[in-house]
Design a protein around this motif. Structure first.
Motif, PDB file in Angstrom:
ATOM      1  N   ALA A 212       2.490  -0.839  23.511  1.00 26.49           N
ATOM      2  CA  ALA A 212       1.088  -1.239  23.440  1.00 26.49           C
ATOM      3  C   ALA A 212       0.805  -2.428  24.352  1.00 26.49           C
ATOM      4  CB  ALA A 212       0.719  -1.579  21.996  1.00 26.49           C
ATOM      5  N   ARG A 213       1.750  -3.370  24.385  1.00 25.52           N
ATOM      6  CA  ARG A 213       1.541  -4.585  25.174  1.00 25.52           C
ATOM      7  C   ARG A 213       1.612  -4.300  26.672  1.00 25.52           C
ATOM      8  NH1 ARG A 213       2.315 -10.154  23.536  1.00 25.52           N
ATOM      9  NH2 ARG A 213       1.513 -11.430  25.243  1.00 25.52           N
ATOM     10  N   LEU A 214       2.506  -3.401  27.080  1.00 28.08           N
ATOM     11  CA  LEU A 214       2.756  -3.191  28.497  1.00 28.08           C
ATOM     12  C   LEU A 214       1.903  -2.085  29.103  1.00 28.08           C
ATOM     13  CD1 LEU A 214       6.635  -3.609  28.548  1.00 28.08           C
ATOM     14  CD2 LEU A 214       4.866  -5.333  28.957  1.00 28.08           C
ATOM     15  N   GLY A 215       1.458  -1.147  28.299  1.00 30.97           N
ATOM     16  CA  GLY A 215       0.521  -0.142  28.763  1.00 30.97           C
ATOM     17  C   GLY A 215       0.962   0.577  30.017  1.00 30.97           C
ATOM     18  N   ASP A 216       0.168   0.427  31.082  1.00 31.95           N
ATOM     19  CA  ASP A 216       0.395   1.172  32.320  1.00 31.95           C
ATOM     20  C   ASP A 216       1.641   0.744  33.071  1.00 31.95           C
ATOM     21  OD1 ASP A 216      -1.868   2.597  31.805  1.00 31.95           O
ATOM     22  OD2 ASP A 216      -3.170   1.420  33.124  1.00 31.95           O
ATOM     23  N   ARG A 217       2.290  -0.335  32.676  1.00 28.20           N
ATOM     24  CA  ARG A 217       3.531  -0.724  33.341  1.00 28.20           C
ATOM     25  C   ARG A 217       4.664   0.243  33.006  1.00 28.20           C
ATOM     26  NH1 ARG A 217       4.810  -7.148  33.478  1.00 28.20           N
ATOM     27  NH2 ARG A 217       6.665  -6.237  34.459  1.00 28.20           N
ATOM     28  N   LEU A 218       4.491   1.030  31.960  1.00 23.00           N
ATOM     29  CA  LEU A 218       5.538   1.951  31.525  1.00 23.00           C
ATOM     30  C   LEU A 218       5.168   3.383  31.850  1.00 23.00           C
ATOM     31  CD1 LEU A 218       6.354   0.516  27.980  1.00 23.00           C
ATOM     32  CD2 LEU A 218       7.501   0.018  30.147  1.00 23.00           C
ATOM     33  N   SER A 219       6.178   4.218  31.926  1.00 27.40           N
ATOM     34  CA  SER A 219       5.976   5.653  32.092  1.00 27.40           C
ATOM     35  C   SER A 219       5.178   6.198  30.907  1.00 27.40           C
ATOM     36  CB  SER A 219       7.338   6.350  32.169  1.00 27.40           C
ATOM     37  OG  SER A 219       7.228   7.716  31.892  1.00 27.40           O
ATOM     38  N   ALA A 360       9.192  -7.619  29.371  1.00 25.88           N
ATOM     39  CA  ALA A 360       8.579  -6.513  30.097  1.00 25.88           C
ATOM     40  C   ALA A 360       9.586  -5.810  31.007  1.00 25.88           C
ATOM     41  CB  ALA A 360       7.390  -7.019  30.911  1.00 25.88           C
ATOM     42  N   VAL A 361      10.351  -6.582  31.786  1.00 29.20           N
ATOM     43  CA  VAL A 361      11.275  -5.933  32.719  1.00 29.20           C
ATOM     44  C   VAL A 361      12.426  -5.272  31.963  1.00 29.20           C
ATOM     45  CG1 VAL A 361      10.675  -7.470  34.631  1.00 29.20           C
ATOM     46  CG2 VAL A 361      12.620  -8.048  33.174  1.00 29.20           C
ATOM     47  N   MET A 362      12.845  -5.853  30.837  1.00 24.21           N
ATOM     48  CA  MET A 362      13.879  -5.202  30.043  1.00 24.21           C
ATOM     49  C   MET A 362      13.400  -3.839  29.546  1.00 24.21           C
ATOM     50  SD  MET A 362      15.231  -8.572  27.943  1.00 24.21           S
ATOM     51  CE  MET A 362      16.460  -7.761  26.935  1.00 24.21           C
TER      52      MET A 362
END
Length: 390
Positions: A212-219, A360-362
Protein backbone atom coordinates in the motif's frame (compact mmCIF):
# COMPACT_ATOMS: atom_id res chain seq x y z
CA UNK A 1 42.07 0.41 16.46
CA UNK A 2 43.06 -3.19 17.06
CA UNK A 3 43.74 -5.91 14.50
CA UNK A 4 41.06 -8.22 15.86
CA UNK A 5 38.70 -7.96 12.93
CA UNK A 6 41.50 -8.46 10.44
CA UNK A 7 42.45 -11.85 11.82
CA UNK A 8 41.85 -14.99 9.81
CA UNK A 9 39.32 -16.13 12.38
CA UNK A 10 37.06 -14.20 14.68
CA UNK A 11 38.83 -13.52 17.93
CA UNK A 12 38.22 -11.72 21.19
CA UNK A 13 40.59 -9.59 23.26
CA UNK A 14 42.21 -12.17 25.51
CA UNK A 15 40.80 -15.52 26.67
CA UNK A 16 37.21 -14.48 25.99
CA UNK A 17 34.68 -11.73 26.67
CA UNK A 18 34.44 -10.59 30.27
CA UNK A 19 31.12 -11.06 32.06
CA UNK A 20 29.45 -7.64 32.16
CA UNK A 21 26.55 -6.27 34.18
CA UNK A 22 23.70 -5.58 31.77
CA UNK A 23 22.78 -1.92 31.28
CA UNK A 24 19.82 -0.75 29.22
CA UNK A 25 20.34 3.01 29.00
CA UNK A 26 23.20 4.98 27.44
CA UNK A 27 23.45 7.03 30.65
CA UNK A 28 24.56 3.89 32.49
CA UNK A 29 27.78 3.70 30.45
CA UNK A 30 30.06 5.23 33.07
CA UNK A 31 33.78 5.05 33.81
CA UNK A 32 33.36 2.38 36.54
CA UNK A 33 31.10 0.27 34.34
CA UNK A 34 33.40 0.52 31.32
CA UNK A 35 36.46 -0.26 33.44
CA UNK A 36 34.77 -3.44 34.56
CA UNK A 37 33.80 -4.33 31.01
CA UNK A 38 37.30 -3.85 29.62
CA UNK A 39 39.13 -5.37 32.57
CA UNK A 40 42.63 -4.71 33.90
CA UNK A 41 44.34 -5.71 30.66
CA UNK A 42 42.54 -3.02 28.65
CA UNK A 43 41.89 -0.18 31.08
CA UNK A 44 43.13 -0.80 34.61
CA UNK A 45 43.01 2.33 36.78
CA UNK A 46 43.94 4.54 33.83
CA UNK A 47 40.46 5.01 32.32
CA UNK A 48 39.22 8.42 33.45
CA UNK A 49 36.51 9.43 30.98
CA UNK A 50 33.86 8.17 28.55
CA UNK A 51 31.96 10.04 25.85
CA UNK A 52 28.87 8.30 24.45
CA UNK A 53 27.28 8.99 21.05
CA UNK A 54 24.39 6.92 19.71
CA UNK A 55 24.91 5.45 16.23
CA UNK A 56 23.05 3.27 13.72
CA UNK A 57 19.57 4.70 14.18
CA UNK A 58 18.67 4.15 10.50
CA UNK A 59 20.25 0.73 9.97
CA UNK A 60 17.21 -1.40 10.75
CA UNK A 61 18.76 -3.10 13.79
CA UNK A 62 16.65 -4.27 16.72
CA UNK A 63 18.76 -2.60 19.37
CA UNK A 64 20.57 0.51 20.50
CA UNK A 65 24.22 1.09 19.62
CA UNK A 66 26.68 3.72 20.76
CA UNK A 67 30.26 4.63 20.00
CA UNK A 68 32.12 5.29 23.24
CA UNK A 69 35.30 7.36 23.19
CA UNK A 70 37.65 6.54 26.06
CA UNK A 71 40.01 8.90 27.86
CA UNK A 72 42.98 7.63 29.85
CA UNK A 73 45.45 9.13 32.29
CA UNK A 74 47.89 11.42 30.45
CA UNK A 75 50.63 9.45 28.77
CA UNK A 76 48.89 6.10 29.15
CA UNK A 77 46.58 4.32 26.68
CA UNK A 78 46.33 0.70 27.84
CA UNK A 79 43.10 0.05 25.99
CA UNK A 80 41.20 0.99 22.84
CA UNK A 81 40.49 4.61 21.98
CA UNK A 82 36.88 3.78 21.13
CA UNK A 83 34.51 0.84 21.50
CA UNK A 84 30.96 0.10 20.37
CA UNK A 85 28.36 -0.78 22.98
CA UNK A 86 25.19 -2.61 21.97
CA UNK A 87 22.14 -2.83 24.21
CA UNK A 88 18.38 -3.43 23.89
CA UNK A 89 16.04 -1.47 21.66
CA UNK A 90 14.11 1.38 23.24
CA UNK A 91 10.78 0.89 21.42
CA UNK A 92 8.39 -1.60 22.97
CA UNK A 93 7.57 -3.24 19.61
CA UNK A 94 11.21 -3.81 18.67
CA UNK A 95 12.07 -5.02 22.17
CA UNK A 96 9.23 -7.55 22.17
CA UNK A 97 10.17 -8.81 18.71
CA UNK A 98 13.77 -9.28 19.81
CA UNK A 99 12.68 -11.16 22.91
CA UNK A 100 10.37 -13.47 20.98
CA UNK A 101 13.17 -14.28 18.56
CA UNK A 102 15.80 -14.58 21.34
CA UNK A 103 17.93 -12.24 19.23
CA UNK A 104 19.88 -10.77 22.12
CA UNK A 105 20.69 -14.14 23.67
CA UNK A 106 21.89 -15.43 20.32
CA UNK A 107 24.25 -12.52 19.66
CA UNK A 108 25.79 -12.75 23.12
CA UNK A 109 26.26 -16.49 22.83
CA UNK A 110 27.81 -16.17 19.38
CA UNK A 111 30.57 -14.01 20.81
CA UNK A 112 31.03 -16.06 23.98
CA UNK A 113 30.62 -19.59 22.59
CA UNK A 114 31.25 -19.70 18.83
CA UNK A 115 33.26 -16.74 17.54
CA UNK A 116 36.68 -18.00 18.68
CA UNK A 117 36.09 -21.24 16.76
CA UNK A 118 34.63 -19.81 13.56
CA UNK A 119 36.30 -18.93 10.27
CA UNK A 120 34.85 -15.47 9.85
CA UNK A 121 35.96 -11.89 10.38
CA UNK A 122 33.86 -10.28 13.11
CA UNK A 123 34.55 -7.54 15.67
CA UNK A 124 36.43 -8.59 18.75
CA UNK A 125 34.34 -8.71 21.92
CA UNK A 126 35.65 -7.24 25.17
CA UNK A 127 32.62 -7.86 27.36
CA UNK A 128 29.19 -9.50 27.18
CA UNK A 129 26.17 -9.88 29.39
CA UNK A 130 22.69 -11.37 29.07
CA UNK A 131 19.80 -11.03 31.52
CA UNK A 132 17.64 -14.08 30.90
CA UNK A 133 14.83 -12.94 33.20
CA UNK A 134 14.27 -9.67 31.34
CA UNK A 135 15.60 -10.69 27.93
CA UNK A 136 18.12 -7.83 27.85
CA UNK A 137 21.80 -7.78 26.92
CA UNK A 138 24.93 -5.73 26.49
CA UNK A 139 28.03 -6.16 24.33
CA UNK A 140 31.26 -4.16 24.33
CA UNK A 141 32.80 -4.61 20.92
CA UNK A 142 35.81 -3.55 18.94
CA UNK A 143 35.07 -0.38 16.97
CA UNK A 144 35.91 -1.53 13.46
CA UNK A 145 36.58 1.24 11.00
CA UNK A 146 35.73 0.63 7.35
CA UNK A 147 37.83 2.34 4.72
CA UNK A 148 35.27 1.52 2.04
CA UNK A 149 31.53 1.76 2.57
CA UNK A 150 28.75 0.46 0.36
CA UNK A 151 25.26 1.81 0.88
CA UNK A 152 22.50 -0.77 0.84
CA UNK A 153 20.23 1.83 -0.72
CA UNK A 154 22.48 1.99 -3.79
CA UNK A 155 23.17 -1.74 -3.93
CA UNK A 156 26.29 -3.81 -3.58
CA UNK A 157 28.74 -3.47 -6.50
CA UNK A 158 29.29 -6.92 -8.06
CA UNK A 159 33.03 -6.88 -7.24
CA UNK A 160 32.20 -6.27 -3.56
CA UNK A 161 29.52 -8.94 -3.67
CA UNK A 162 32.19 -11.42 -4.73
CA UNK A 163 34.13 -10.59 -1.56
CA UNK A 164 31.07 -11.10 0.61
CA UNK A 165 30.11 -14.46 -0.90
CA UNK A 166 33.68 -15.67 -0.37
CA UNK A 167 33.45 -14.63 3.29
CA UNK A 168 30.13 -16.44 3.61
CA UNK A 169 31.71 -19.55 2.10
CA UNK A 170 34.50 -19.36 4.70
CA UNK A 171 31.92 -19.10 7.47
CA UNK A 172 29.75 -21.92 6.14
CA UNK A 173 32.64 -24.27 5.39
CA UNK A 174 33.98 -23.94 8.93
CA UNK A 175 30.80 -25.50 10.38
CA UNK A 176 29.56 -27.56 7.41
CA UNK A 177 27.66 -30.55 8.82
CA UNK A 178 29.69 -30.51 12.04
CA UNK A 179 27.77 -32.53 14.66
CA UNK A 180 29.00 -30.22 17.43
CA UNK A 181 26.87 -27.41 16.01
CA UNK A 182 23.82 -29.19 17.37
CA UNK A 183 25.31 -28.97 20.87
CA UNK A 184 24.21 -25.31 20.97
CA UNK A 185 20.43 -25.49 21.45
CA UNK A 186 20.15 -21.69 21.61
CA UNK A 187 20.87 -21.60 17.87
CA UNK A 188 17.49 -21.29 16.24
CA UNK A 189 16.65 -23.34 13.15
CA UNK A 190 14.07 -23.05 10.41
CA UNK A 191 11.99 -25.65 12.26
CA UNK A 192 11.69 -23.47 15.35
CA UNK A 193 7.95 -23.01 15.88
CA UNK A 194 8.32 -19.69 17.67
CA UNK A 195 10.47 -18.39 14.82
CA UNK A 196 7.94 -19.51 12.20
CA UNK A 197 5.09 -17.85 14.11
CA UNK A 198 7.04 -14.64 14.64
CA UNK A 199 8.10 -14.35 11.00
CA UNK A 200 4.65 -15.29 9.69
CA UNK A 201 3.14 -12.58 11.86
CA UNK A 202 5.55 -9.97 10.53
CA UNK A 203 4.90 -11.01 6.95
CA UNK A 204 1.14 -11.02 7.38
CA UNK A 205 1.14 -7.59 9.03
CA UNK A 206 3.89 -5.92 7.05
CA UNK A 207 3.50 -7.01 3.42
CA UNK A 208 0.10 -5.34 2.87
CA UNK A 209 1.51 -2.17 4.43
CA UNK A 210 4.50 -2.33 2.09
CA UNK A 211 2.37 -2.79 -1.00
CA UNK A 212 0.00 0.00 0.00
CA UNK A 213 2.80 2.40 0.89
CA UNK A 214 4.91 1.77 -2.21
CA UNK A 215 2.17 1.47 -4.80
CA UNK A 216 3.53 1.90 -8.31
CA UNK A 217 7.11 1.27 -7.21
CA UNK A 218 6.25 -2.43 -7.09
CA UNK A 219 5.22 -4.91 -9.74
CA UNK A 220 1.44 -5.36 -10.05
CA UNK A 221 2.02 -8.97 -8.93
CA UNK A 222 3.54 -7.94 -5.59
CA UNK A 223 0.38 -8.53 -3.55
CA UNK A 224 -0.22 -11.92 -5.18
CA UNK A 225 3.37 -13.03 -4.62
CA UNK A 226 3.15 -12.03 -0.97
CA UNK A 227 -0.06 -14.02 -0.54
CA UNK A 228 1.61 -17.12 -2.01
CA UNK A 229 4.66 -16.69 0.21
CA UNK A 230 2.50 -16.52 3.33
CA UNK A 231 0.40 -19.47 2.18
CA UNK A 232 3.47 -21.68 1.83
CA UNK A 233 5.69 -20.09 4.47
CA UNK A 234 5.57 -22.99 6.91
CA UNK A 235 6.36 -25.53 4.19
CA UNK A 236 9.37 -23.66 2.85
CA UNK A 237 10.77 -23.19 6.35
CA UNK A 238 10.59 -26.94 6.87
CA UNK A 239 12.23 -27.58 3.52
CA UNK A 240 15.22 -25.55 4.74
CA UNK A 241 15.92 -28.13 7.42
CA UNK A 242 16.59 -30.84 4.85
CA UNK A 243 19.92 -29.81 3.19
CA UNK A 244 23.32 -29.88 4.89
CA UNK A 245 23.30 -27.62 7.95
CA UNK A 246 25.88 -25.03 8.92
CA UNK A 247 26.30 -21.83 10.91
CA UNK A 248 24.55 -18.81 9.39
CA UNK A 249 25.07 -15.13 10.14
CA UNK A 250 21.37 -14.70 9.45
CA UNK A 251 21.24 -11.05 8.33
CA UNK A 252 23.98 -10.48 5.77
CA UNK A 253 23.12 -7.14 4.24
CA UNK A 254 25.29 -4.13 3.54
CA UNK A 255 24.37 -2.30 6.75
CA UNK A 256 26.03 -5.24 8.53
CA UNK A 257 29.11 -5.46 6.30
CA UNK A 258 32.34 -3.46 6.38
CA UNK A 259 34.94 -3.48 3.63
CA UNK A 260 38.71 -2.90 3.87
CA UNK A 261 38.20 -2.82 7.62
CA UNK A 262 40.58 -2.45 10.56
CA UNK A 263 44.26 -1.59 10.45
CA UNK A 264 45.01 -4.65 8.34
CA UNK A 265 42.26 -3.77 5.82
CA UNK A 266 40.31 -7.02 6.13
CA UNK A 267 38.33 -7.46 2.89
CA UNK A 268 35.05 -8.09 4.72
CA UNK A 269 33.95 -7.87 8.35
CA UNK A 270 30.46 -9.03 9.36
CA UNK A 271 28.62 -7.09 12.07
CA UNK A 272 25.39 -7.67 14.01
CA UNK A 273 25.04 -11.36 14.88
CA UNK A 274 21.55 -11.17 16.42
CA UNK A 275 20.14 -13.56 13.83
CA UNK A 276 22.89 -16.18 14.02
CA UNK A 277 21.33 -19.58 13.46
CA UNK A 278 21.74 -23.10 12.11
CA UNK A 279 20.51 -23.82 8.61
CA UNK A 280 21.42 -24.47 4.98
CA UNK A 281 23.85 -22.26 3.10
CA UNK A 282 21.29 -21.58 0.37
CA UNK A 283 19.20 -19.58 2.85
CA UNK A 284 22.05 -17.17 3.57
CA UNK A 285 23.44 -16.89 0.08
CA UNK A 286 20.02 -16.26 -1.45
CA UNK A 287 19.15 -13.68 1.20
CA UNK A 288 22.37 -11.73 0.66
CA UNK A 289 22.11 -11.68 -3.12
CA UNK A 290 18.39 -10.79 -3.18
CA UNK A 291 18.58 -8.04 -0.57
CA UNK A 292 21.81 -6.32 -1.53
CA UNK A 293 22.18 -6.38 -5.31
CA UNK A 294 20.06 -4.08 -7.42
CA UNK A 295 17.38 -5.86 -9.38
CA UNK A 296 19.44 -5.42 -12.55
CA UNK A 297 22.70 -6.66 -11.02
CA UNK A 298 20.91 -9.62 -9.47
CA UNK A 299 19.76 -10.74 -12.89
CA UNK A 300 23.09 -10.07 -14.60
CA UNK A 301 25.56 -11.42 -12.03
CA UNK A 302 23.64 -14.13 -10.16
CA UNK A 303 25.18 -17.14 -11.90
CA UNK A 304 28.74 -15.81 -11.63
CA UNK A 305 28.36 -15.06 -7.91
CA UNK A 306 26.93 -18.50 -7.19
CA UNK A 307 29.97 -19.92 -8.99
CA UNK A 308 32.37 -17.84 -6.86
CA UNK A 309 30.67 -19.10 -3.70
CA UNK A 310 30.89 -22.76 -4.76
CA UNK A 311 34.54 -22.37 -5.77
CA UNK A 312 35.40 -21.00 -2.31
CA UNK A 313 33.48 -23.82 -0.63
CA UNK A 314 35.40 -26.37 -2.70
CA UNK A 315 38.72 -24.73 -1.82
CA UNK A 316 37.81 -25.28 1.84
CA UNK A 317 36.88 -28.93 1.44
CA UNK A 318 33.15 -28.78 0.69
CA UNK A 319 33.12 -30.29 -2.78
CA UNK A 320 29.60 -31.71 -3.15
CA UNK A 321 27.77 -28.44 -3.89
CA UNK A 322 27.34 -27.62 -7.57
CA UNK A 323 26.45 -24.14 -8.86
CA UNK A 324 23.56 -25.61 -10.85
CA UNK A 325 21.98 -27.30 -7.83
CA UNK A 326 22.48 -24.28 -5.61
CA UNK A 327 21.09 -21.91 -8.24
CA UNK A 328 18.01 -24.10 -8.59
CA UNK A 329 17.16 -23.90 -4.88
CA UNK A 330 17.85 -20.21 -4.22
CA UNK A 331 14.13 -19.47 -4.35
CA UNK A 332 13.81 -21.18 -0.97
CA UNK A 333 15.57 -18.19 0.63
CA UNK A 334 12.99 -15.69 -0.59
CA UNK A 335 10.23 -16.13 2.04
CA UNK A 336 12.71 -14.91 4.66
CA UNK A 337 13.71 -12.08 2.33
CA UNK A 338 10.06 -11.06 2.00
CA UNK A 339 9.60 -11.22 5.76
CA UNK A 340 12.58 -9.01 6.54
CA UNK A 341 11.33 -6.39 4.09
CA UNK A 342 7.81 -6.60 5.53
CA UNK A 343 9.14 -6.28 9.07
CA UNK A 344 10.51 -2.83 8.25
CA UNK A 345 6.94 -1.61 7.75
CA UNK A 346 5.95 -2.97 11.17
CA UNK A 347 8.90 -1.99 13.35
CA UNK A 348 11.06 0.66 11.68
CA UNK A 349 10.57 4.38 12.23
CA UNK A 350 9.50 5.23 8.70
CA UNK A 351 9.33 8.93 9.52
CA UNK A 352 13.10 8.82 9.02
CA UNK A 353 13.76 9.22 5.28
CA UNK A 354 16.56 6.68 5.07
CA UNK A 355 14.60 4.05 6.97
CA UNK A 356 11.66 4.47 4.58
CA UNK A 357 13.86 4.25 1.50
CA UNK A 358 15.67 1.20 2.92
CA UNK A 359 12.32 -0.51 3.49
CA UNK A 360 11.32 0.38 -0.07
CA UNK A 361 14.41 -0.98 -1.81
CA UNK A 362 14.34 -4.15 0.30
CA UNK A 363 10.76 -4.72 -0.84
CA UNK A 364 11.52 -3.94 -4.48
CA UNK A 365 14.48 -6.30 -4.52
CA UNK A 366 12.51 -9.10 -2.87
CA UNK A 367 9.89 -8.88 -5.62
CA UNK A 368 12.54 -8.62 -8.34
CA UNK A 369 14.37 -11.70 -7.05
CA UNK A 370 11.08 -13.60 -6.88
CA UNK A 371 10.46 -12.89 -10.53
CA UNK A 372 14.03 -13.74 -11.57
CA UNK A 373 14.05 -17.05 -9.65
CA UNK A 374 10.54 -18.15 -10.62
CA UNK A 375 9.23 -18.12 -7.06
CA UNK A 376 5.55 -18.23 -8.03
CA UNK A 377 6.07 -21.30 -10.22
CA UNK A 378 8.12 -23.02 -7.51
CA UNK A 379 5.52 -22.36 -4.82
CA UNK A 380 2.74 -23.56 -7.13
CA UNK A 381 4.27 -27.05 -7.04
CA UNK A 382 3.79 -27.25 -3.26
CA UNK A 383 0.62 -28.47 -1.55
CA UNK A 384 -1.82 -25.74 -0.52
CA UNK A 385 -2.09 -24.78 3.14
CA UNK A 386 -4.40 -22.22 4.79
CA UNK A 387 -3.18 -18.65 4.88
CA UNK A 388 -4.38 -15.13 4.29
CA UNK A 389 -2.35 -11.99 3.90
CA UNK A 390 -5.23 -9.63 3.33
Amino acid sequence: MSELAAAATATSPGPGPRAVTVVTDLAEITVPWMSGALGPAHSGPDLIGVSVVQIGQDSGHLGTSARVSLTYTAGRTPGPETVVVKMPAQSAESLETARRGRLYEREVRFFTDLAPHTEVRAPGCYGAGYDEEHGTFVLVLEDVEARTECDQLLGCPPERARQVVRELARLHASWWERPSLREHPWLTTFLDEARIRNMSRLLEQGWPLACARLGDRLSPQAVEIGELVLEHFDQVMRMLDEPAQTLLHGDTRLDNVMFDAGVARAPVVLLDWQNVSRGPAVAELGYFLAQNLTVQDFAEHLDALVGVYCDELAARGVVDVSPETLRGTLWQALPVTFTVAAAMFVMADLSRPRALELAAVMTERAVGAAQELGLVAALATLPTTPGDIG
